[in-house]
Design a protein around this motif. Structure first.
Motif, short mmCIF file in Angstrom:
data_model
loop_
_atom_site.label_atom_id
_atom_site.label_comp_id
_atom_site.label_asym_id
_atom_site.label_seq_id
_atom_site.Cartn_x
_atom_site.Cartn_y
_atom_site.Cartn_z
N VAL A 174 -15.68 91.94 146.71
CA VAL A 174 -14.90 92.39 147.87
C VAL A 174 -13.66 91.52 148.01
O VAL A 174 -13.76 90.29 148.04
N ASP A 175 -12.50 92.17 148.12
CA ASP A 175 -11.22 91.50 148.34
C ASP A 175 -10.68 91.97 149.68
O ASP A 175 -10.38 93.15 149.86
N GLU A 176 -10.57 91.03 150.64
CA GLU A 176 -10.21 91.38 152.01
C GLU A 176 -8.89 90.73 152.41
O GLU A 176 -8.65 89.55 152.09
N GLU A 177 -8.06 91.47 153.12
CA GLU A 177 -6.80 90.96 153.64
C GLU A 177 -6.61 91.44 155.07
O GLU A 177 -6.89 92.59 155.38
N LEU A 178 -6.13 90.56 155.94
CA LEU A 178 -5.81 90.91 157.31
C LEU A 178 -4.65 90.04 157.76
O LEU A 178 -4.79 88.82 157.93
N LEU A 194 -7.97 104.56 166.21
CA LEU A 194 -9.32 103.99 166.21
C LEU A 194 -9.65 103.35 167.55
O LEU A 194 -8.83 102.64 168.14
N ASP A 195 -10.86 103.59 168.03
CA ASP A 195 -11.35 103.03 169.30
C ASP A 195 -10.44 103.41 170.46
O ASP A 195 -10.39 102.72 171.48
N GLY A 196 -9.66 104.50 170.31
CA GLY A 196 -8.77 104.95 171.36
C GLY A 196 -7.47 104.19 171.47
O GLY A 196 -6.73 104.35 172.45
N VAL A 197 -7.12 103.36 170.47
CA VAL A 197 -5.91 102.55 170.50
C VAL A 197 -4.79 103.29 169.77
O VAL A 197 -4.91 103.61 168.59
N ASP A 198 -3.70 103.54 170.46
CA ASP A 198 -2.56 104.25 169.90
C ASP A 198 -1.98 103.47 168.71
O ASP A 198 -1.64 102.29 168.84
N GLY A 199 -1.90 104.12 167.53
CA GLY A 199 -1.30 103.49 166.36
C GLY A 199 -2.24 102.67 165.49
O GLY A 199 -1.85 102.17 164.44
N PHE A 200 -3.51 102.54 165.92
CA PHE A 200 -4.51 101.82 165.12
C PHE A 200 -5.19 102.84 164.20
O PHE A 200 -6.09 103.57 164.62
N ASP A 201 -4.73 102.92 162.97
CA ASP A 201 -5.12 103.99 162.05
C ASP A 201 -5.75 103.42 160.78
O ASP A 201 -5.53 102.26 160.43
N SER A 202 -6.52 104.25 160.08
CA SER A 202 -7.10 103.81 158.81
C SER A 202 -7.26 104.99 157.86
O SER A 202 -7.35 106.14 158.28
N GLY A 248 -2.01 92.67 162.76
CA GLY A 248 -1.31 93.11 161.56
C GLY A 248 -2.09 94.18 160.83
O GLY A 248 -3.00 94.80 161.38
N ASP A 249 -1.76 94.38 159.57
CA ASP A 249 -2.43 95.40 158.77
C ASP A 249 -3.58 94.80 157.97
O ASP A 249 -3.55 93.61 157.61
N GLY A 250 -4.59 95.62 157.71
CA GLY A 250 -5.74 95.15 156.95
C GLY A 250 -5.96 95.98 155.69
O GLY A 250 -5.58 97.15 155.64
N LYS A 251 -6.57 95.36 154.71
CA LYS A 251 -6.92 96.07 153.47
C LYS A 251 -8.21 95.49 152.93
O LYS A 251 -8.40 94.27 152.89
N VAL A 252 -9.10 96.37 152.51
CA VAL A 252 -10.35 95.97 151.87
C VAL A 252 -10.49 96.76 150.58
O VAL A 252 -10.48 97.99 150.59
N PHE A 253 -10.61 96.04 149.47
CA PHE A 253 -10.86 96.65 148.16
C PHE A 253 -12.21 96.14 147.68
O PHE A 253 -12.51 94.94 147.77
N ASP A 286 -7.53 101.02 153.99
CA ASP A 286 -6.30 100.46 154.54
C ASP A 286 -6.24 100.76 156.03
O ASP A 286 -6.51 101.90 156.45
N ALA A 287 -5.88 99.76 156.84
CA ALA A 287 -5.80 99.94 158.29
C ALA A 287 -4.47 99.39 158.80
O ALA A 287 -4.00 98.34 158.33
N ASP A 288 -3.88 100.10 159.76
CA ASP A 288 -2.60 99.69 160.37
C ASP A 288 -2.84 99.20 161.79
O ASP A 288 -3.62 99.78 162.54
N ASN A 289 -2.14 98.11 162.15
CA ASN A 289 -2.15 97.61 163.54
C ASN A 289 -3.56 97.32 164.03
O ASN A 289 -4.01 97.85 165.06
N VAL A 290 -4.27 96.47 163.30
CA VAL A 290 -5.67 96.17 163.61
C VAL A 290 -5.78 95.40 164.92
O VAL A 290 -5.03 94.44 165.17
N VAL A 291 -6.72 95.80 165.78
CA VAL A 291 -7.01 95.08 167.02
C VAL A 291 -8.42 94.51 166.94
O VAL A 291 -9.20 94.87 166.06
#
Length: 349
Positions: free
Chosen positions: A35-39, A282-290, A334-339, A315-320
């Motif tokens: 697993v390679d994780e970035e946030l 995601l979770d009802g947050v505007d702009g939090f997408d994956s 910021g943005d997140g990525k999991v490979f 890939d996730a944008d605008n992580v809360v």
């Protein structure tokens, strides 16, 4: 005559004993995953040993009358690698009755009826991650997805009896909130599944204050192309869902598209699959997408012994994130990525 009566009594006792004996069952599913994780500006990678849906259970039934059985199940998730200090967790655990006329009632800790229509998700192992809508620590990285149905405490499920000639299955749930110290409400849900056994299914489900604080609606459909061409063993699936959180800025909207195909050029049965997930707010947050894409396969050494392999990226944008008290914090990380890729063995008994 006495011998006949004795033989009948012995037979009756044997049947009763057989009905009383519960079935012990379970599975162990272990994988090794890179697993390679970035946030934001944080990153981490390495190999993980994961237990995926491993469980132990007891289930059975006992005749109550000519048309009614008492049914029961005790099922517990087993964290084989024990990475969270809680080896056993409650899964579907209930006591109920099943009647030929009135259907089946279950009382206890039950899977939400929203899950009754989901035969679309094909991901296995590490990527069987529907339901991770948010991270719970500023330092944590997670592969994020839309809300999912879960197991609900203090619940009653009714499955309507099937009617000959009508390919519909209806189920309903009531979830009681018995904690008067909070603001949560008791909830309810219902699902309807169409399956004529001819390669096409369709389902719709709705729940309110069951799987989340708010409402959730889901629709699914599958199509087995082998029904039209036996030389093309591919099953397609689609799922669309909206979740309206009581505390949300926007409705969470998501969809899943999947495909799996049987392979015949191996010594044993095998399948390959792919699945794409997309969620906005995601979770009802505007702009939090994956978004997420996964490709994998299964090889059946035996019916109960299955090898798995897969690779995917989320890939996730605008992580809360939320704090330890469950409060969603403002701003984003910021943005997140999991490979991740990996594989393992699943054994059922």
């Amino acid at each position: 005559m006495k011998k006949l009566l004795l033989a009948s009594a012995v037979a009756a006792l044997s049947v009763s004993a057989a009905n009383a004996a519960p079935t012990f069952y379970g599975k162990v599913f272990m994988t090794a995953d890179y697993v390679d994780e970035e946030l934001g500006n944080k990153s981490d990678d390495g190999v993980q040993i994961n237990s995926n849906g491993s469980r132990l259970g007891l289930k059975g039934s006992e005749p109550l009358s000519a048309n009614t059985d008492v049914i029961y199940q005790l099922e517990y998730a087993v964290d084989v690698d024990n990475d969270d200090d809680q080896t056993f967790k409650n899964r579907d655990t209930f006591l109920g009755v099943k009647n030929n006329t009135f259907g089946e009632f279950r009382v206890g800790h039950n899977q939400s009826t929203t899950d009754y229509i989901n035969n679309v998700v094909v991901n296995e192992g590490y990527w069987d991650n529907l339901g991770t809508t948010k991270i719970k620590s500023e330092q944590k990285v997670a592969a994020l997805n839309m809300a999912d149905s879960g197991r609900i405490s203090n619940s009653v499920v009714w499955q309507a009896p099937k009617i000959d000639g009508i390919p519909l299955q209806f189920a309903a749930m009531y979830a009681n909130d018995d904690d008067i110290s909070d603001d949560n409400n008791s909830g309810w849900g219902a699902s309807l599944m169409y399956d004529q056994g001819q390669g096409f299914t369709a389902g719709v489900a709705y729940d309110d204050d069951v799987n989340l604080a708010g409402s959730l609606i889901r629709g699914t459909a599958t199509l087995d192309l082998a029904t039209f061409n036996s030389g093309f063993p591919v099953t397609l699936g689609g799922l669309y869902q909206e979740a309206d959180y009581d505390y949300g800025d926007k409705k969470e909207k998501g969809y899943v598209i999947s495909a799996q195909m049987g392979l015949t050029n191996f010594a044993k049965p095998a399948t390959i699959y792919t699945q794409y997930n997309n969620t906005s707010n995601l979770d009802g947050v505007d702009g939090f997408d994956s978004s997420q894409i996964v490709v994998g396969g299964k090889y059946y050494y035996q019916k109960n012994m299955i090898a798995h392999a897969y690779i995917g990226q989320n890939d996730a944008d605008n992580v809360v994130w939320v704090d330890k008290d469950g409060k969603r914090l403002s701003g984003n990380l910021g943005d997140g990525k999991v490979f991740a890729f990996g594989g393992g063995l699943e054994y059922k008994f």
